[in-house]
Design a protein around this motif. Sequence first.
Motif: not given
Length: 249
Positions: A89-95, A144-147
Amino acid sequence: MHNEARSLHHCSARSAAAHGSGKKCGPSLYTKAPAIAAPAYDWSGFYLGVFGGGGFGNHNLNNALGPAGAANYTINYSSSGGIAGGEIGYNVQSDSIVVGVEADGFWSGVKGSDIGQFNAGTLPIGSVDATSLRDGFTVRARGGIAVDRLLLFFTGGWAYGEFQHTNTDPVFGVDQFNANRSGLTAGGGIAYALTNNLIGKLEYRYYDFGRYERAAPLNGQLPYTVDNTLSVVTLGLDYKFGGPVVARY
């Protein structure tokens, strides 16, 4: 004392020199540099992983006898077993928002039959039906939401499964065939970055593989269809490439 006297002397000399310009000699002002907090984890990047767990299936068989009472099936039976596979897989995070795509392939030992009902004499037909999910794969979107190192995610997309169905009649023998089904899957889970590269996760997924049909059984049974759904819970371990931590101020 000597250093203090020297400082006062320099200050007095500068004060006298700057008297005409209105400047005053005083203590120097310093700006404190901002404190650097612990680095925040970055979920962006490619990853590969493996997973394993268990699945529980539900199968509704319908034939010309019609539904049994108020049910929407002639016969219902369940299945269960292990499941294991790999993913990329591949993820991209923004904030704090993480989006991505993921594909996986799996082997399945999920299987079941209505043999218990047959032995109890409660089946409306005189044969045993058994269904086995042998393998499959999916292609899905994720969000999703990252903390920091914790990620709460949901996922959904297309699923494919290879089923094997066996009908066994004590008198007329066995009719066995394979059925390849396309369907939908959706679920969610929780992931945690154990290190900058290793990620552990717990995930639930629901599959709806729709219906397969046996129009002309080879052992003299009535034609029938089988609707198949599956619930799966797995533990996984991924290796993420790149995506360094990001400093927060």
